[in-house]
Scaffold this motif. Structure first.
Motif, PDB file in Angstrom:
ATOM      1  N   PHE A  52      21.706  89.729 -24.557  1.00 26.18           N
ATOM      2  CA  PHE A  52      22.645  89.669 -23.440  1.00 26.18           C
ATOM      3  C   PHE A  52      23.882  88.844 -23.794  1.00 26.18           C
ATOM      4  CE2 PHE A  52      24.261  87.338 -19.741  1.00 26.18           C
ATOM      5  CZ  PHE A  52      24.668  88.405 -18.947  1.00 26.18           C
ATOM      6  N   THR A  53      23.666  87.666 -24.399  1.00 30.51           N
ATOM      7  CA  THR A  53      24.802  86.785 -24.683  1.00 30.51           C
ATOM      8  C   THR A  53      25.638  87.268 -25.862  1.00 30.51           C
ATOM      9  OG1 THR A  53      23.475  85.367 -26.150  1.00 30.51           O
ATOM     10  CG2 THR A  53      23.545  84.784 -23.800  1.00 30.51           C
ATOM     11  N   GLY A  54      24.979  87.924 -26.835  1.00 30.84           N
ATOM     12  CA  GLY A  54      25.687  88.324 -28.050  1.00 30.84           C
ATOM     13  C   GLY A  54      26.917  89.166 -27.796  1.00 30.84           C
ATOM     14  N   PRO A  55      26.798  90.287 -27.050  1.00 32.61           N
ATOM     15  CA  PRO A  55      27.981  91.121 -26.819  1.00 32.61           C
ATOM     16  C   PRO A  55      29.110  90.397 -26.097  1.00 32.61           C
ATOM     17  CG  PRO A  55      25.973  92.350 -26.338  1.00 32.61           C
ATOM     18  CD  PRO A  55      25.570  90.913 -26.555  1.00 32.61           C
ATOM     19  N   GLN A  56      28.768  89.426 -25.215  1.00 39.40           N
ATOM     20  CA  GLN A  56      29.815  88.710 -24.496  1.00 39.40           C
ATOM     21  C   GLN A  56      30.606  87.803 -25.446  1.00 39.40           C
ATOM     22  OE1 GLN A  56      29.273  89.977 -21.511  1.00 39.40           O
ATOM     23  NE2 GLN A  56      27.133  90.478 -21.864  1.00 39.40           N
ATOM     24  N   PHE A  57      29.903  87.197 -26.411  1.00 40.25           N
ATOM     25  CA  PHE A  57      30.554  86.239 -27.295  1.00 40.25           C
ATOM     26  C   PHE A  57      31.240  86.906 -28.479  1.00 40.25           C
ATOM     27  CE2 PHE A  57      28.339  83.075 -24.933  1.00 40.25           C
ATOM     28  CZ  PHE A  57      28.933  81.855 -25.223  1.00 40.25           C
ATOM     29  N   VAL A  58      30.646  87.984 -28.997  1.00 44.04           N
ATOM     30  CA  VAL A  58      31.159  88.545 -30.245  1.00 44.04           C
ATOM     31  C   VAL A  58      32.566  89.106 -30.077  1.00 44.04           C
ATOM     32  CG1 VAL A  58      30.308  90.924 -30.048  1.00 44.04           C
ATOM     33  CG2 VAL A  58      30.451  89.822 -32.299  1.00 44.04           C
ATOM     34  N   GLU A  59      32.922  89.534 -28.856  1.00 45.55           N
ATOM     35  CA  GLU A  59      34.272  90.068 -28.669  1.00 45.55           C
ATOM     36  C   GLU A  59      35.330  88.972 -28.795  1.00 45.55           C
ATOM     37  OE1 GLU A  59      35.150  91.751 -24.925  1.00 45.55           O
ATOM     38  OE2 GLU A  59      34.615  89.991 -23.755  1.00 45.55           O
ATOM     39  N   MET A  60      34.896  87.709 -28.728  1.00 46.29           N
ATOM     40  CA  MET A  60      35.841  86.608 -28.909  1.00 46.29           C
ATOM     41  C   MET A  60      36.063  86.281 -30.378  1.00 46.29           C
ATOM     42  SD  MET A  60      35.021  83.969 -25.784  1.00 46.29           S
ATOM     43  CE  MET A  60      33.296  83.685 -26.186  1.00 46.29           C
ATOM     44  N   MET A  61      35.374  87.009 -31.274  1.00 50.41           N
ATOM     45  CA  MET A  61      35.522  86.768 -32.706  1.00 50.41           C
ATOM     46  C   MET A  61      35.877  88.060 -33.419  1.00 50.41           C
ATOM     47  SD  MET A  61      32.490  84.019 -33.295  1.00 50.41           S
ATOM     48  CE  MET A  61      31.514  84.650 -31.942  1.00 50.41           C
ATOM     49  N   PRO A  62      37.099  88.574 -33.183  1.00 52.17           N
ATOM     50  CA  PRO A  62      37.497  89.819 -33.833  1.00 52.17           C
ATOM     51  C   PRO A  62      37.606  89.700 -35.340  1.00 52.17           C
ATOM     52  CG  PRO A  62      39.380  88.792 -32.756  1.00 52.17           C
ATOM     53  CD  PRO A  62      38.168  88.026 -32.334  1.00 52.17           C
ATOM     54  N   VAL A  63      37.766  88.467 -35.835  1.00 54.21           N
ATOM     55  CA  VAL A  63      37.809  88.217 -37.282  1.00 54.21           C
ATOM     56  C   VAL A  63      36.972  86.983 -37.571  1.00 54.21           C
ATOM     57  CG1 VAL A  63      40.085  89.252 -37.594  1.00 54.21           C
ATOM     58  CG2 VAL A  63      39.905  86.817 -37.097  1.00 54.21           C
ATOM     59  N   ARG A  64      36.660  86.788 -38.825  1.00 55.49           N
ATOM     60  CA  ARG A  64      35.871  85.624 -39.234  1.00 55.49           C
ATOM     61  C   ARG A  64      36.716  84.359 -39.073  1.00 55.49           C
ATOM     62  NH1 ARG A  64      31.370  85.915 -42.127  1.00 55.49           N
ATOM     63  NH2 ARG A  64      31.918  88.066 -42.658  1.00 55.49           N
ATOM     64  N   PRO A  65      36.219  83.369 -38.331  1.00 54.97           N
ATOM     65  CA  PRO A  65      36.998  82.132 -38.169  1.00 54.97           C
ATOM     66  C   PRO A  65      37.196  81.412 -39.501  1.00 54.97           C
ATOM     67  CG  PRO A  65      35.233  82.272 -36.532  1.00 54.97           C
ATOM     68  CD  PRO A  65      34.978  83.355 -37.543  1.00 54.97           C
ATOM     69  N   TYR A  66      38.361  80.798 -39.647  1.00 52.71           N
ATOM     70  CA  TYR A  66      38.625  79.942 -40.803  1.00 52.71           C
ATOM     71  C   TYR A  66      37.910  78.601 -40.624  1.00 52.71           C
ATOM     72  CZ  TYR A  66      42.432  82.820 -42.735  1.00 52.71           C
ATOM     73  OH  TYR A  66      43.167  83.813 -43.314  1.00 52.71           O
ATOM     74  N   PRO A  67      37.725  77.849 -41.712  1.00 54.49           N
ATOM     75  CA  PRO A  67      37.181  76.494 -41.565  1.00 54.49           C
ATOM     76  C   PRO A  67      37.985  75.641 -40.583  1.00 54.49           C
ATOM     77  CG  PRO A  67      37.128  77.148 -43.871  1.00 54.49           C
ATOM     78  CD  PRO A  67      37.859  78.229 -43.145  1.00 54.49           C
ATOM     79  N   MET A  68      39.314  75.815 -40.557  1.00 57.67           N
ATOM     80  CA  MET A  68      40.135  75.037 -39.633  1.00 57.67           C
ATOM     81  C   MET A  68      39.921  75.477 -38.192  1.00 57.67           C
ATOM     82  SD  MET A  68      42.115  72.466 -39.355  1.00 57.67           S
ATOM     83  CE  MET A  68      42.552  72.159 -41.063  1.00 57.67           C
TER      84      MET A  68
END
Length: 841
Positions: free
Chosen positions: A325-341
């Motif tokens: 349930f939580t995965g689909p809600q959160f994954v759309e906030m990460m369209p690309v891999r976050p940088y270390p910064m």
């Protein structure tokens, strides 16, 4: 093994410290400098007792000697690849080196051999260089061998190899190349095997691609191979026959021939089991999953190459119902891999801290983004859907929240003194000129931005419980009145997002009134931005755009989680793309009018009229709308820290670049915020510390490049394996009901907003509040990620358009212009028009 550090002399046969031709039996994984990646790995396999064809390596010392002897060394430091390849093709091989090569060839039986390039920067973890240098098969005769060796040397300077090294930040003047010469295996079958599943990341599976003849057909993509997935015991789990479009065979005179029409005979299961066992043993020996080339002839399997698997997804995980349930809600906030910064400078101390505090202080749940975005080698490795864990504070949640529900009503939140303090603090930070700050002041700026954002978190913690109760009350009311299908009740809610949409509509109206300006809007957004910025005739519009960006320019272009992505203010082409959508199609009927009609339908219900509940229902709707505005507006204000953070971090990167610590200012995104905070001053970084920072940038950049094609989480893991649904092109979670038919328009990023037309079916990988204007034009929406609670689903329901979320493959399967019907009730997308009509909202 030791090698001379002085330049070798190719006119002698090499002394005890310099040998130009080395048997595989004398080499191992530590001999990269002399044997290159391929040669070192093959030598390691031989030493470990694996079945490898007999062979030798013409060392990198031989290459360096020829370069020096022929005067090619100065050019080799440059990038004139074509000239270098021509020079190597004609280069003379000094007598002693030539004798050593031919003597080794005689030792291999003077028969057919395979000649393979082996560069010092290939077959390494994170940099496979697969196919970047040349291989020659079935080489027969001394002259042909020497010619193949020359061409392998020259292949170090192909355009693709030069470009690959540049992308991986590998110095062009620091690479050398060796050449592997092995007895040729006249294979009956050949191919590749992966000791982990390269698609799913499963470490308990072995994947084999095989075809008849030489493995060149499989490796070069000339053939659709037989495809096998085996379990850890070597049993076949999945079998998919290939098509044998071509079979590559060696010829008697040397070289290879491509043939077609050969009988399709599959590799025996016993050989597959042997391959699986060998592959697993090689992976254990090297300590990581391997990509192996193999050949089978005369009842014997031979390994002809092994290298670490690159771009390998993390091992799949089994998700709980909560994570699904939580995965689909959160994954759309990460369209690309976050940088270390992103992680260290904003997610953990900023927006992630906000979520963590809300979970803990409102619900008594433990949540940490470090569990959601685990890192490996300093880079986010994967996305693990959140699974908040209850703490002892769950039991006291009602007691904590009841006073909040009674005291904090959403309508008055901007009058709260904490908001006043936040607004003052963020305005002060935004007004700072970062180039004028001292390093300690600049270094402390992110922390001040985080402290200001914490005030928004304080407000959310206190005000959102009442919002949740009001939304629940409205939901219960609609269920009791049997009006669950009633949408639009909260359309037109005056939030800052809605204010931005209205301001965009005003910009669009200005464009429609100016013929010359409207003509310019036929340009692509980036070209349009340049034209608007330069053309004196557009001064009025330019001033209006500047005013818009002053008010709303802090909004994110990609995700509220990513400080690495530019904001609207830095990317005005994004805003112009949204304006372009509104210019092409006039604004539809007022959302206020639609909301008023929906409200009247609710108030007209007999039970509401009979009980005289109209005033209470109206008050509830006022509270719900205020709550939705608070939810949107606290997001809006929470992201006001993004430009402050970006300016501070990029300025630190600029200063570190100016002092030679970094190569480019945006390299700073590969560092962590605490690494910057530990520096006393950019101008006084000691050499050892500077090299440590550069090494961190290089390794993390290489790791990101390795993972460039790897999703943060496999769709099959996140959404599960969906059953066959007949004629559906795409399936997903039904998120907003109804059916609609229209042409597909795939929008991959904000810069493409201007491509959408009224009546199009919007297909995208993700959305955020910046995408809201598109929903006013779309007939339906299909999103790769997300679920029922995602931004796109909520907005689609309010606008009354069908939505399918979590399609996983929508952007890959559907193509622009393709006419489809989106069924928001079943979560299916089919080709063509619906049987009952083209639009059934």
């Amino acid at each position: 093994m030791t090698h001379a550090t002085t330049r070798p002399d190719p006119t002698d046969r090499g002394g005890p410290t310099t040998r130009f031709v080395l048997p595989l039996t004398e080499l191992g994984r530590d001999d990269l400098a002399s044997a290159g990646g391929k040669g070192a790995n093959l030598g390691e396999l031989v030493r470990a007792g694996f079945p490898v064809p007999d062979g030798v390596v013409i060392s990198t010392d031989a290459y360096a000697a020829v370069v020096a002897h022929a005067g090619l060394e100065p050019a080799a430091a440059g990038e004139d690849g074509a000239a270098l390849r021509e020079a190597f093709a004609a280069v003379g091989i000094p007598g002693a080196l030539r004798e050593s090569i031919l003597e080794a060839y005689a030792g291999l039986g003077s028969g057919p051999v395979a000649v393979r390039s082996s560069a010092t920067a290939e077959d390494l973890p994170g940099a496979a260089f697969a196919g970047q240098q040349d291989t020659y098969l079935n080489v027969v005769g001394a002259d042909a061998l020497l010619d193949a060796v020359r061409r392998c040397w020259g292949s170090l300077w192909t355009e693709r190899a030069i470009a690959y090294r540049a992308r991986r930040d590998i110095a062009q003047d620091g690479v050398r190349i060796a050449v592997v010469v092995q007895q040729m295996v006249v294979s009956e079958y050949a191919g590749v095997l992966f000791t982990a599943n390269p698609v799913t990341g499963a470490r308990d599976e072995v994947v084999v691609d095989a075809s008849s003849g030489l493995g060149e057909a499989v490796v070069s993509g000339l053939v659709t191979p037989d495809h096998y997935v085996l379990d850890a015991a070597g049993s076949v789990r999945e079998r998919k026959p290939g098509r044998r479009e071509v079979v590559v065979r060696g010829t008697a005179e040397g070289g290879v021939a491509h043939r077609s029409g050969e009988e399709h005979v599959e590799l025996p299961d016993a050989v597959l089991a042997e391959l699986a066992a060998l592959g697993r043993a090689v992976a254990v020996h090297f300590g990581r999953p391997q990509d192996i080339e193999w050949a089978y002839a005369g009842g014997r399997v031979s390994l002809v190459q092994a290298r670490p698997m690159t771009a390998l997804p993390p091992p799949p995980i089994r998700l709980s119902r909560i994570q699904r349930f939580t995965g689909p809600q959160f994954v759309e906030m990460m369209p690309v891999r976050p940088y270390p910064m992103d992680v260290s400078g904003w997610i953990t101390p900023g927006i992630g801290r906000m979520v963590k505090r809300m979970m803990a202080e409102i619900a008594g749940l433990r949540f940490d983004f470090a569990d959601v975005l685990p890192e490996r080698d300093g880079v986010v490795d994967r996305f693990v859907p959140p699974q908040p864990h209850p703490t002892a504070k769950v039991l006291s949640a009602p007691a904590r929240n009841l006073p909040r529900i009674r005291r904090f009503r959403a309508a008055g939140w901007t009058r709260d003194p904490r908001f006043t303090r936040f607004d003052r603090a963020i305005r002060e930070l935004s007004a700072l000129e970062v180039r004028e700050l001292s390093w300690p002041e600049l270094r402390g700026l992110p922390h001040r931005a985080h402290e200001a954002t914490d005030l928004v978190t304080d407000l959310r913690v206190d005000y959102l419980p009442r919002v949740g109760i009001d939304l629940l009350r409205l939901r219960v009311l609609k269920v009791l009145l049997r009006r669950t299908d009633l949408t639009g009740l909260t359309l037109g809610t005056r939030s800052r997002t809605e204010d931005a949409n209205r301001a965009l509509a005003q910009l669009a109206a200005q464009v429609r009134e100016d013929g010359r300006l409207r003509t310019a809007f036929a340009l692509e957004p980036q070209a349009l931005a340049e034209r608007v910025d330069e053309d004196p005739a557009f001064a009025r519009f330019r001033a209006a755009l500047a005013a818009f960006l002053e008010e709303y320019g802090h909004r994110e272009t990609a995700s509220a989680l990513l400080m690495s992505a530019p904001t609207w203010g830095e990317a005005p082409a994004t805003v112009l793309g949204m304006v372009k959508v509104l210019v092409e199609d006039a604004r539809p009927a007022s959302e206020d009018e639609r909301a008023a009609r929906a409200e009247q339908r609710l108030l007209a219900h007999p039970l509401v009229r009979l009980t005289g509940s109209g005033p209470r229902v109206r008050r509830l709707l006022v509270d719900v709308r205020a709550g939705i505005a608070l939810r949107e507006d606290t997001h809006f204000h929470g992201t006001r820290a993004l430009p402050v953070l970006r300016r501070a971090v990029l300025e630190m990167g600029r200063r570190l670049t100016a002092t030679g610590v970094l190569s480019a200012s945006d390299d700073v995104l590969h560092l962590r915020l605490e690494e910057l905070e530990s520096l006393d001053d950019a101008a006084t970084v000691v050499p050892a510390e500077a090299e440590r920072l550069r090494a961190a940038v290089r390794s993390r950049s290489a790791r990101r490049a390795e993972l460039a094609g790897v999703p943060l989480i496999a769709p099959a893991v996140l959404f599960g394996h969906r059953p066959d649904v007949g004629d559906a092109l795409v399936t997903g979670t039904p998120a907003s009901g109804g059916q609609a038919t229209g042409p597909v328009r795939v929008i991959r990023e904000a810069a493409e907003f201007g491509l959408l037309r009224s009546g199009d079916v919007l297909v995208c990988a993700y959305t955020n509040p910046a995408w809201t204007p598109l929903f006013q034009r779309a007939a339906a929406v299909v999103v790769d990620t997300g679920g029922l609670g995602s931004h796109a689903a909520i907005v689609a329901r309010e606008y009354g358009i069908p939505a399918v979320m979590g399609s996983a493959t929508g952007t890959a399967t559907l193509v622009d212009g393709q006419v489809v019907t989106v069924d928001g009730d079943t979560g299916r997308v089919r080709t063509g028009a619906a049987a009952s009509g083209t639009l059934v909202p």
